[in-house]
Scaffold this active site. Sequence first.
Site, PDB file in Angstrom:
ATOM      1  N   GLY A   1      52.125  55.307  34.372  1.00  0.00           N
ATOM      2  CA  GLY A   1      51.103  54.710  35.223  1.00  0.00           C
ATOM      3  C   GLY A   1      51.497  54.810  36.682  1.00  0.00           C
TER       4      GLY A   1
ATOM      5  CG  ASP B   1      60.451  63.227  30.917  1.00  0.00           C
ATOM      6  OD1 ASP B   1      60.254  64.464  30.990  1.00  0.00           O
ATOM      7  OD2 ASP B   1      59.647  62.384  31.346  1.00  0.00           O
TER       8      ASP B   1
END
Length: 849
Positions: free
Chosen positions: A533, A645
Amino acid sequence: MNFGTHILFFIICFYFIINTIHSSSTNSSESNPDSFVLTCGVTSEARDSDGRNWIPDSKFLSSADSIPAKAKYQDPSLPSTIPYMNARIFTSEFTYKFRISPKTRHWVRLHFYPSSYSKFDPSIALFNVNINDYTLLSNFSASITAQALTQAYIIREFSVPPIQSDSLTVTFTPSSLDNDSYAFINGIEIISMPEIFQSVPMVGFSAQFIDANHSALQTMFRLNVGGQYIPANNDSSLSRTWYDDSPYLYGAASGVTSEADKNVTIRYPANVPKYIAPADVYSTARTMGIDPRVNQNYNLTWVFQVDANFTYVVRFHFCDYQVSKINQRVFDIFINNQTAQQSADVIAWAGSMGVPVYKDFATHVNDKNGELWVALHPSLSMNPEFYDAILNGLEIFKINDTDGNLAGPNPVPSPMLQKALSREEERSFAKSQSYSRSALIGGIGGGVAGGALVLAIIVFVKHKKRIDNGKKSSIAGWLPLYGSSYSSAPKSNGSKSLSTLGGALCRHFSLPEIKLATQNFNESQVIGVGGFGKVYKGIVDGGIKVAIKRSNPSSEQGVHEFQTEIDLLSKLRHRHLVSLIGACEEEHEMILVYDYMANGTLREHLYNSKKPPLSWKQRLEICIGAARGLHYLHTGAKYTIIHRDVKTTNILLDDKWVAKVSDFGLSRTGASLNETHVSTMVKGSFGYLDPEYFRRQKLTDKSDVYSFGVVLFEVLCGRPALNSSLPHEQVSLADWALSCHKKGILETIIDPCIREEINCNCLQKFAEAAVNCLSDQGIDRPSMGAVLWNLEFALQLQLNPDRPNLVAEQKANNAYVMHTKLLSIEEESDNGKDSPDAIFSLIVNPQGR
């Protein structure tokens, strides 16, 4: 015998040997009548997750005046339900009695899990523990200790000398501070052990010795220096747990770590029994680094928080597997700024490389802050071949005082934790007042509710006083790396994910606090957008800048990633990992609060930005910092952590350009010791994904190494990992860079902003590191430790362009890089100076003086 009979005989023998080994390692107490491993509050035997057998404590009870109980909540960080999910509770003095040999020293390990048991609140459990004539714990609060140390469970280990009786008694006594206090215990280990202590010289007093072999001792720290966590079942001789030393290193100069080459065998001499420390301890080490002038100007230092006004035995474990001659590496040992040993030469002590030795020293700590410093420094007076120092393992034991006391005060929570707890306490009290006021308006029940309010206030004040008494005269808490969730931590309203937080390091923000900090999520405060987000810049506590990451309800990264981020960062602390300050989970919002990184992401300083480009030296230092963070995740934590990641947007830069790895929402713990990989659904970012992981869905730490290789080429070339606007063969940076390197034209794709700055030797070493990271198969890729070494070597080559004869003959293994052939450096003129940044991992300077 025919061939088939031979094979059958071999199989039977092999099975018998394996079964014998397994039995001896998991059931040592069963075969040793002088040892006891008890799980408390249960009626039947059980095995823990390591295969150790725990027997019920019922037959060792001296009376029926105890209460078996089961914990209401299982913290996810508990290593096993045995012995922690059951307890025995005592509301009055209670004694366990064990029949033992009076001529034997024993380990005594006490296991505590301060959870809620039936009607018993863990915060009011204050008690003493005595063993025969020794006081082990006094006014002990497992609840306060767990909060301060950010741990779900507490283990206290003691070593008790031979006693003048054939019975060893362990007595639990509730403290007299309040009539409603109680004592509890989850597990007890009484393990017979050989005598491992002798008379120990007192530092600073040449003729004074401490008689440790007739004393009781408490284990304060047990560290595998330069190595990884070693669980108790891997120390089969004495079932000890060894921890990583990195949380206790002082300052940025942390030296370098290494592991013995596979052809080096650890050979115990006659005067060093194998039970002193396992071979895994002696096969890893921490040394000072390559540069002799840097090493002469700093100490390799560890700092420990201990209880003041006690004497401590500090045990150093040494095994030099890098050098083989006397006076090659000689150093001084200091404890609390006093010289413990001058001219320590491990080879001179041991006789040859690969042979362990250990040295004990005693020191008295009367500092009111309760700090114990250990430092190593090259011995300049001996003019050794290498100005360096080495340490393999370190143990610190507290010795009982003249009254037979080993008990120290309960630790004080850190200021951040105290603030968080006081906020939650204020909120809870405010809610109870609000509830009571509502009850008063209820009409008929008004009088009763008013009385309840008065009673609630009295109980609250009494509880607060009890906690304060439990903390009285406490020393400052030392935050350990291996902290974990604390089950009784305050919880946000309606929070589910936050209920398992280690309430300690993770502060619980309310949604109004978050809205105030971000000006009600004003778009002008947005500083980034990611898969989770938007990220907002915020101000909390009247002026502290933070980064606030708010979950997007439509994002694919949801509750699991939110919980993963919290669970991992609540337990990890490292200079090169971003720090999680707190979290909020209210009204369907999932929000994370971090330290503010003033210089944003690495990517925005490389391309597609109006910001001034980073210099090549800055880029190298940032890559080294990120590599250190990843290397710590892979090897420094209790379990291997795979980031999954790694990319330039997840490497953040603070106001001093220190790199910090961030975004752990996709992270996974790695395979166990007997596994090679974790099978998992493929997640990550295209352009950085390990092709082997993508094909086979088998995740290893080498998947992070591949992604980091892409990052290295991004830094070098100043372009994205994927760029669909380029010709087909150039779309993937990884493929294009490998192709250019193979053709010998890599310099043509280097970022023009730095092309002229890069020393050719530095470029060669940097490119070598990046190319190796991008090997198609994980087994061919280096470890992050090896990548870190090469990057630090590349920085050395960049900082010292006038040293054409700098040569390294490296011999890397898969875990760390270790050199048996050492670096040779031609001497510069006396006018030359080296940067402090010159320290790098895993080589030493053999140039004679």
